[in-house]
Design a protein around this motif. Structure first.
Motif, PDB file in Angstrom:
ATOM      1  N   UNK A 214       0.833  -1.201   0.000  1.00 16.29           N
ATOM      2  CA  UNK A 214       0.000   0.000   0.000  1.00 16.29           C
ATOM      3  C   UNK A 214       0.874   1.261   0.000  1.00 16.29           C
ATOM      4  N   UNK A 215       1.676   1.478  -1.039  1.00 14.04           N
ATOM      5  CA  UNK A 215       2.558   2.646  -1.069  1.00 14.04           C
ATOM      6  C   UNK A 215       1.780   3.938  -1.251  1.00 14.04           C
ATOM      7  N   UNK A 216       2.099   4.941  -0.454  1.00 15.20           N
ATOM      8  CA  UNK A 216       1.414   6.234  -0.541  1.00 15.20           C
ATOM      9  C   UNK A 216       2.408   7.386  -0.694  1.00 15.20           C
ATOM     10  N   UNK A 217       3.240   7.628   0.323  1.00 16.66           N
ATOM     11  CA  UNK A 217       4.206   8.712   0.233  1.00 16.66           C
ATOM     12  C   UNK A 217       5.358   8.379  -0.699  1.00 16.66           C
ATOM     13  N   UNK A 218       5.864   9.389  -1.422  1.00 15.23           N
ATOM     14  CA  UNK A 218       7.011   9.159  -2.298  1.00 15.23           C
ATOM     15  C   UNK A 218       7.853  10.421  -2.411  1.00 15.23           C
ATOM     16  N   UNK A 219       9.169  10.241  -2.436  1.00 18.88           N
ATOM     17  CA  UNK A 219      10.102  11.326  -2.733  1.00 18.88           C
ATOM     18  C   UNK A 219      11.309  10.724  -3.427  1.00 18.88           C
ATOM     19  N   UNK A 220      12.099  11.586  -4.048  1.00 13.91           N
ATOM     20  CA  UNK A 220      13.223  11.133  -4.870  1.00 13.91           C
ATOM     21  C   UNK A 220      14.471  11.926  -4.530  1.00 13.91           C
ATOM     22  N   UNK A 229       9.819   5.396  -0.482  1.00 17.64           N
ATOM     23  CA  UNK A 229       8.403   5.078  -0.615  1.00 17.64           C
ATOM     24  C   UNK A 229       7.835   4.725   0.760  1.00 17.64           C
ATOM     25  N   UNK A 230       6.837   5.488   1.193  1.00 16.35           N
ATOM     26  CA  UNK A 230       6.186   5.215   2.469  1.00 16.35           C
ATOM     27  C   UNK A 230       5.033   4.260   2.276  1.00 16.35           C
ATOM     28  N   UNK A 231       5.081   3.106   2.951  1.00 20.77           N
ATOM     29  CA  UNK A 231       4.065   2.058   2.797  1.00 20.77           C
ATOM     30  C   UNK A 231       3.289   1.874   4.101  1.00 20.77           C
ATOM     31  N   UNK A 232       1.996   1.548   3.958  1.00 21.88           N
ATOM     32  CA  UNK A 232       1.123   1.399   5.134  1.00 21.88           C
ATOM     33  C   UNK A 232       0.900  -0.032   5.563  1.00 21.88           C
ATOM     34  N   UNK A 233       0.904  -0.975   4.618  1.00 23.54           N
ATOM     35  CA  UNK A 233       0.573  -2.372   4.964  1.00 23.54           C
ATOM     36  C   UNK A 233       1.470  -3.314   4.172  1.00 23.54           C
TER      37      UNK A 233
END
Length: 342
Positions: A214-220, A229-233
């Protein structure tokens, strides 16, 4: 006096060699200010304009512009149904707000006066939005529509039309651009990162975020060619190579991540449970350097990479009934911006 001189010399040596000190050893971030802002509406992505020291904060039906040094409201842009994110194009003198309500829209406003210049018809659930200065394109995604939308920032705000949307094969959440025409997009429902080539206007790769999900946040970090990549589950901060798609590290984070950001050699993940994860690389390995305690609900953020300040929107919340798993309700008038810095 001798002790003082020794300490002073030691401090000077450390300062002079600071560039050689691993970033992970410099992690002493903390909440330094809280700006009470108030006003109606929820919040989503916060965008920092470091050059003008302004914060752009969507508040559901309107978007507030705040002074990042004082929290003062500089402007308030009306006319949205469900505002999600803001992209700014300084050379064009314009800003762009995704409105996910109704049939979908992007509101165009003047960066100096905050006057609404026009509204573009887009796709329902228009959400994450960024400006790719190298390609001179505004890029936005639609979660329900499953597409990437693009257009030039000097588009006619009254009669202009976005480019034909690019099908992604999943529900996107947020995105990042590397400046060479490659766009990386989280597909939350597929547990993948989609790679889009702007020249061919097609998806060229799909990379799994396993062991995250469940990836939501992203930065490069374009310097090191790494995605965060920020994942929730499961709850993970995934470090991924933009050259191969390989997962280089997976770090534990808090509950309800919604954003990741990069500042220098450090990466950050902001979580709803009141934790801000600081991650860095040491001896070729990524580690969690610090967990900063923030107020509950501070799940999104913006970073001023020139001043090294992090700004997180949140509010005070009503007490939750025992055993409740519902999202807590914000107390009216308690919206605030929390600043984290060294």
């Amino acid at each position: 006096m001798k002790t003082f001189r020794i300490a002073s010399v030691a401090a000077a040596v450390l300062l002079a060699s600071a560039i050689e000190v691993p970033a992970i050893a410099q992690s002493d971030w903390k909440v330094v200010k809280t700006f009470p802002v108030g006003g109606d509406g929820g919040w989503d992505y916060l965008t920092v304009d470091a050059a003008s020291h302004r914060l752009f904060v969507p508040r559901t039906t309107h978007t507030q512009v705040l002074d990042e040094n004082t929290g003062k409201v500089l402007g308030d842009i009306p006319g949205q149904k469900v505002a999600h994110g803001v992209a700014i194009a300084p050379n064009a003198g314009r800003g762009f707000i995704t409105d996910g309500g109704g049939s979908g829209a992007i509101v165009i406003f003047d960066l100096k006066t905050y006057a609404v210049l026009g509204t573009l018809a887009t796709v329902p659930d228009s959400d994450g939005i960024i400006y790719d200065a190298a390609q001179d394109r505004v890029l936005a995604v639609s979660g329900d529509g499953g597409v990437l939308m693009t257009f030039k920032p000097d588009i006619d705000p009254k009669n202009g039309k976005i480019d034909p949307p690019i099908e992604l094969g999943g529900k996107p959440e947020f995105l990042a651009a590397d400046g060479t025409g490659k766009i990386y997009i989280n597909l939350e429902d597929k547990d993948l990162v989609a790679v889009v080539d702007l020249q061919s206007r097609s998806v060229t790769s799909r990379w799994p975020v396993t062991p995250g999900g469940h990836p939501v946040g992203m930065s490069l970090d374009s310097r090191t060619h790494r995605l965060f990549v920020g994942c929730r589950k499961p709850q993970k901060l995934i470090v991924m190579s933009t050259e191969t798609g390989k997962v280089l590290a997976d770090l534990p984070i808090g509950v309800g991540v919604d954003a990741t950001k990069v500042d220098g050699a450090l990466a950050f993940a902001s979580c709803r449970d009141g934790s801000l994860i600081v991650a860095g690389e040491k001896a070729g390995k990524y580690e969690v350097a610090q967990t900063v305690k923030t107020p509950d609900g501070a799940r999104t953020m913006g970073v001023d990479t020139t001043a090294h300040q992090i700004f997180l929107p949140t509010a005070e919340f009503e007490p939750q009934p025992a055993g409740s798993t519902a999202r807590p309700k914000a107390k009216p008038g308690t919206f605030m911006i929390v600043e984290v810095a060294r």
